[in-house]
Design a protein around this motif. Structure first.
Motif, PDB file in Angstrom:
ATOM      1  N   ALA A   1       0.819  -1.216   0.000  1.00 15.74           N
ATOM      2  CA  ALA A   1       0.000   0.000   0.000  1.00 15.74           C
ATOM      3  C   ALA A   1       0.858   1.274   0.000  1.00 15.74           C
ATOM      4  CB  ALA A   1      -0.971  -0.007   1.177  1.00 15.74           C
ATOM      5  N   LYS A   2       1.757   1.372  -0.968  1.00 17.84           N
ATOM      6  CA  LYS A   2       2.653   2.525  -1.085  1.00 17.84           C
ATOM      7  C   LYS A   2       1.851   3.804  -1.298  1.00 17.84           C
ATOM      8  CE  LYS A   2       6.809   3.931  -3.577  1.00 17.84           C
ATOM      9  NZ  LYS A   2       7.761   3.500  -4.617  1.00 17.84           N
ATOM     10  N   LYS A   3       2.156   4.830  -0.468  1.00 16.63           N
ATOM     11  CA  LYS A   3       1.479   6.123  -0.536  1.00 16.63           C
ATOM     12  C   LYS A   3       2.527   7.232  -0.533  1.00 16.63           C
ATOM     13  CE  LYS A   3      -0.448   4.611   3.169  1.00 16.63           C
ATOM     14  NZ  LYS A   3       0.019   3.249   3.015  1.00 16.63           N
ATOM     15  N   ILE A   4       2.338   8.212  -1.394  1.00 16.48           N
ATOM     16  CA  ILE A   4       3.266   9.330  -1.516  1.00 16.48           C
ATOM     17  C   ILE A   4       2.455  10.627  -1.507  1.00 16.48           C
ATOM     18  CG2 ILE A   4       5.074  10.397  -2.934  1.00 16.48           C
ATOM     19  CD1 ILE A   4       5.847   7.582  -2.115  1.00 16.48           C
ATOM     20  N   VAL A   5       2.925  11.643  -0.765  1.00 18.38           N
ATOM     21  CA  VAL A   5       2.260  12.948  -0.734  1.00 18.38           C
ATOM     22  C   VAL A   5       3.174  13.955  -1.440  1.00 18.38           C
ATOM     23  CG1 VAL A   5       1.216  14.733   0.710  1.00 18.38           C
ATOM     24  CG2 VAL A   5       1.121  12.327   1.435  1.00 18.38           C
ATOM     25  N   LEU A   6       2.591  14.648  -2.420  1.00 26.37           N
ATOM     26  CA  LEU A   6       3.351  15.554  -3.279  1.00 26.37           C
ATOM     27  C   LEU A   6       2.748  16.956  -3.266  1.00 26.37           C
ATOM     28  CD1 LEU A   6       3.513  13.060  -6.277  1.00 26.37           C
ATOM     29  CD2 LEU A   6       5.379  13.580  -4.688  1.00 26.37           C
ATOM     30  N   GLN A   7       3.539  17.914  -3.736  1.00 25.76           N
ATOM     31  CA  GLN A   7       3.106  19.308  -3.778  1.00 25.76           C
ATOM     32  C   GLN A   7       2.542  19.660  -5.157  1.00 25.76           C
ATOM     33  OE1 GLN A   7       6.137  22.103  -2.465  1.00 25.76           O
ATOM     34  NE2 GLN A   7       7.090  20.506  -1.207  1.00 25.76           N
ATOM     35  N   GLY A   8       1.319  20.178  -5.159  1.00 24.12           N
ATOM     36  CA  GLY A   8       0.732  20.731  -6.369  1.00 24.12           C
ATOM     37  C   GLY A   8       0.724  22.242  -6.249  1.00 24.12           C
ATOM     38  N   THR A   9       0.709  22.938  -7.355  1.00 25.57           N
ATOM     39  CA  THR A   9       0.798  24.400  -7.338  1.00 25.57           C
ATOM     40  C   THR A   9      -0.509  25.056  -6.897  1.00 25.57           C
ATOM     41  OG1 THR A   9       2.323  24.210  -9.193  1.00 25.57           O
ATOM     42  CG2 THR A   9       1.482  26.399  -8.690  1.00 25.57           C
ATOM     43  N   ASN A  10      -1.593  24.703  -7.593  1.00 25.88           N
ATOM     44  CA  ASN A  10      -2.885  25.346  -7.344  1.00 25.88           C
ATOM     45  C   ASN A  10      -3.999  24.474  -7.930  1.00 25.88           C
ATOM     46  OD1 ASN A  10      -2.764  25.793 -10.159  1.00 25.88           O
ATOM     47  ND2 ASN A  10      -1.912  27.832  -9.877  1.00 25.88           N
ATOM     48  N   MET A  11      -5.219  24.973  -7.907  1.00 24.37           N
ATOM     49  CA  MET A  11      -6.350  24.201  -8.404  1.00 24.37           C
ATOM     50  C   MET A  11      -6.181  23.848  -9.879  1.00 24.37           C
ATOM     51  SD  MET A  11     -10.431  24.947  -8.209  1.00 24.37           S
ATOM     52  CE  MET A  11     -10.675  25.985  -9.632  1.00 24.37           C
ATOM     53  N   ALA A  12      -5.749  24.785 -10.692  1.00 24.97           N
ATOM     54  CA  ALA A  12      -5.575  24.529 -12.121  1.00 24.97           C
ATOM     55  C   ALA A  12      -4.565  23.394 -12.348  1.00 24.97           C
ATOM     56  CB  ALA A  12      -5.122  25.800 -12.840  1.00 24.97           C
ATOM     57  N   HIS A  13      -3.512  23.382 -11.552  1.00 23.93           N
ATOM     58  CA  HIS A  13      -2.495  22.329 -11.654  1.00 23.93           C
ATOM     59  C   HIS A  13      -3.099  20.968 -11.314  1.00 23.93           C
ATOM     60  CE1 HIS A  13       1.588  20.618 -10.197  1.00 23.93           C
ATOM     61  NE2 HIS A  13       1.442  20.407 -11.490  1.00 23.93           N
ATOM     62  N   LEU A  14      -3.892  20.902 -10.248  1.00 26.24           N
ATOM     63  CA  LEU A  14      -4.539  19.646  -9.868  1.00 26.24           C
ATOM     64  C   LEU A  14      -5.477  19.167 -10.971  1.00 26.24           C
ATOM     65  CD1 LEU A  14      -3.283  20.291  -7.092  1.00 26.24           C
ATOM     66  CD2 LEU A  14      -5.437  19.591  -6.060  1.00 26.24           C
ATOM     67  N   LEU A  15      -6.232  20.085 -11.569  1.00 21.28           N
ATOM     68  CA  LEU A  15      -7.148  19.720 -12.647  1.00 21.28           C
ATOM     69  C   LEU A  15      -6.389  19.204 -13.872  1.00 21.28           C
ATOM     70  CD1 LEU A  15      -9.691  22.659 -12.348  1.00 21.28           C
ATOM     71  CD2 LEU A  15     -10.114  20.250 -11.775  1.00 21.28           C
ATOM     72  N   GLU A  16      -5.252  19.817 -14.171  1.00 25.38           N
ATOM     73  CA  GLU A  16      -4.424  19.388 -15.296  1.00 25.38           C
ATOM     74  C   GLU A  16      -3.874  17.979 -15.056  1.00 25.38           C
ATOM     75  OE1 GLU A  16       0.003  20.607 -16.728  1.00 25.38           O
ATOM     76  OE2 GLU A  16      -1.407  22.268 -16.504  1.00 25.38           O
ATOM     77  N   LEU A  17      -3.398  17.730 -13.836  1.00 29.25           N
ATOM     78  CA  LEU A  17      -2.879  16.405 -13.494  1.00 29.25           C
ATOM     79  C   LEU A  17      -3.987  15.359 -13.539  1.00 29.25           C
ATOM     80  CD1 LEU A  17      -0.552  17.390 -10.524  1.00 29.25           C
ATOM     81  CD2 LEU A  17       0.170  16.656 -12.818  1.00 29.25           C
ATOM     82  N   GLN A  18      -5.176  15.731 -13.065  1.00 27.33           N
ATOM     83  CA  GLN A  18      -6.295  14.788 -13.094  1.00 27.33           C
ATOM     84  C   GLN A  18      -6.655  14.427 -14.533  1.00 27.33           C
ATOM     85  OE1 GLN A  18     -10.244  16.092 -11.888  1.00 27.33           O
ATOM     86  NE2 GLN A  18     -10.610  14.088 -10.950  1.00 27.33           N
ATOM     87  N   ALA A  19      -6.684  15.417 -15.406  1.00 28.91           N
ATOM     88  CA  ALA A  19      -7.011  15.160 -16.807  1.00 28.91           C
ATOM     89  C   ALA A  19      -5.992  14.212 -17.444  1.00 28.91           C
ATOM     90  CB  ALA A  19      -7.090  16.470 -17.589  1.00 28.91           C
ATOM     91  N   LEU A  20      -4.723  14.427 -17.156  1.00 32.02           N
ATOM     92  CA  LEU A  20      -3.678  13.563 -17.695  1.00 32.02           C
ATOM     93  C   LEU A  20      -3.835  12.149 -17.147  1.00 32.02           C
ATOM     94  CD1 LEU A  20      -1.151  13.001 -19.320  1.00 32.02           C
ATOM     95  CD2 LEU A  20       0.193  13.978 -17.439  1.00 32.02           C
ATOM     96  N   ALA A  21      -4.050  12.031 -15.840  1.00 30.79           N
ATOM     97  CA  ALA A  21      -4.228  10.709 -15.224  1.00 30.79           C
ATOM     98  C   ALA A  21      -5.426   9.990 -15.829  1.00 30.79           C
ATOM     99  CB  ALA A  21      -4.394  10.847 -13.713  1.00 30.79           C
ATOM    100  N   MET A  22      -6.512  10.698 -16.000  1.00 28.55           N
ATOM    101  CA  MET A  22      -7.714  10.087 -16.569  1.00 28.55           C
ATOM    102  C   MET A  22      -7.489   9.671 -18.025  1.00 28.55           C
ATOM    103  SD  MET A  22     -10.588  12.483 -14.754  1.00 28.55           S
ATOM    104  CE  MET A  22     -12.000  11.708 -15.509  1.00 28.55           C
ATOM    105  N   SER A  23      -6.702  10.442 -18.758  1.00 28.76           N
ATOM    106  CA  SER A  23      -6.412  10.079 -20.147  1.00 28.76           C
ATOM    107  C   SER A  23      -5.602   8.790 -20.219  1.00 28.76           C
ATOM    108  CB  SER A  23      -5.673  11.210 -20.869  1.00 28.76           C
ATOM    109  OG  SER A  23      -4.311  11.265 -20.488  1.00 28.76           O
ATOM    110  N   LEU A  24      -4.913   8.464 -19.133  1.00 29.03           N
ATOM    111  CA  LEU A  24      -4.143   7.219 -19.044  1.00 29.03           C
ATOM    112  C   LEU A  24      -4.924   6.117 -18.333  1.00 29.03           C
ATOM    113  CD1 LEU A  24      -0.695   8.807 -18.125  1.00 29.03           C
ATOM    114  CD2 LEU A  24      -1.430   7.929 -20.351  1.00 29.03           C
ATOM    115  N   SER A  25      -6.209   6.374 -18.103  1.00 31.29           N
ATOM    116  CA  SER A  25      -7.125   5.420 -17.435  1.00 31.29           C
ATOM    117  C   SER A  25      -6.732   5.107 -15.994  1.00 31.29           C
ATOM    118  CB  SER A  25      -7.242   4.126 -18.246  1.00 31.29           C
ATOM    119  OG  SER A  25      -7.773   4.400 -19.504  1.00 31.29           O
ATOM    120  N   LEU A  26      -6.129   6.070 -15.331  1.00 29.46           N
ATOM    121  CA  LEU A  26      -5.797   5.909 -13.915  1.00 29.46           C
ATOM    122  C   LEU A  26      -6.966   6.415 -13.074  1.00 29.46           C
ATOM    123  CD1 LEU A  26      -2.123   7.236 -13.942  1.00 29.46           C
ATOM    124  CD2 LEU A  26      -2.864   4.846 -13.758  1.00 29.46           C
ATOM    125  N   PRO A  27      -7.388   5.656 -12.070  1.00 27.59           N
ATOM    126  CA  PRO A  27      -8.438   6.129 -11.170  1.00 27.59           C
ATOM    127  C   PRO A  27      -7.965   7.357 -10.390  1.00 27.59           C
ATOM    128  CG  PRO A  27      -8.108   3.762 -10.941  1.00 27.59           C
ATOM    129  CD  PRO A  27      -6.977   4.278 -11.771  1.00 27.59           C
TER     130      PRO A  27
END
Length: 171
Positions: A106-132
């Motif tokens: 159950a490896k867990k890592i906590v990382l720094q995101g810049t702001n809301m737009a950055h989180l949304l961009e990362l989510q879109a990329l993750a979803m495009s790769l079919s990551l939950p």
């Protein structure tokens, strides 16, 4: 015929930003007929996945990207963890991933995101790769304004997750 042999340079750059080797990216784009970088990335990663001799050795990890623009406590990561784990129960393949992640430590890592737009961009990329994913929008009862995007949680095979969050700093 000439246009079929050339790759879209914008799509090629997007694939290179995912750390896909240039020749492999070109082959993926040609194979998917330059439809999109997402389509080529999916082809590339699925091909790699199918070529692995034993995917039982695959390592999974869960990452939490915290919106550093907000002033909040670490408890917000807990919201993302629970929310993502609940979302993983919705599909058989995701349940299997959760089980394998859990039984592999159950490896867990906590990382720094810049702001809301950055989180949304990362989510879109993750979803495009079919990551939950699970993006927490806070209710605003304690520390931040209602609707604030506080934490993005992503789970998946370690290499795939690294393609999304590998350049981010640890919190």
């Amino acid at each position: 015929m000439e246009s079929q042999q050339e790759v879209n340079p914008v799509f090629l750059q997007q694939l290179r930003e995912l750390d896909i080797p240039e020749e492999a990216a070109k082959q993926a784009l040609l194979h998917t007929q330059n439809v999109s970088a997402e389509e080529a990335a999916m082809y590339y990663f699925n091909k790699l996945e199918n070529e692995e001799e034993c995917d039982e050795d695959m390592m999974f990890k869960m990452v939490f990207v915290v919106n550093m623009e907000l002033s909040m406590g670490v408890g917000k990561v807990g919201h993302a963890a629970v929310g993502l784990y609940q979302a993983l129960q919705e599909k058989n393949s995701w349940r299997e991933m959760a089980w394998r992640w859990d039984h592999a430590g159950a490896k867990k890592i906590v990382l720094q995101g810049t702001n809301m737009a950055h989180l949304l961009e990362l989510q879109a990329l993750a979803m495009s790769l079919s990551l939950p994913t699970k993006l927490v929008q806070d209710a605003g009862h304690t520390q931040v304004e209602p609707g604030s995007c506080t934490v993005l949680a992503i789970i998946g095979e370690e290499e795939m997750v690294n393609n999304v969050t590998g350049s981010l700093k640890l919190l």
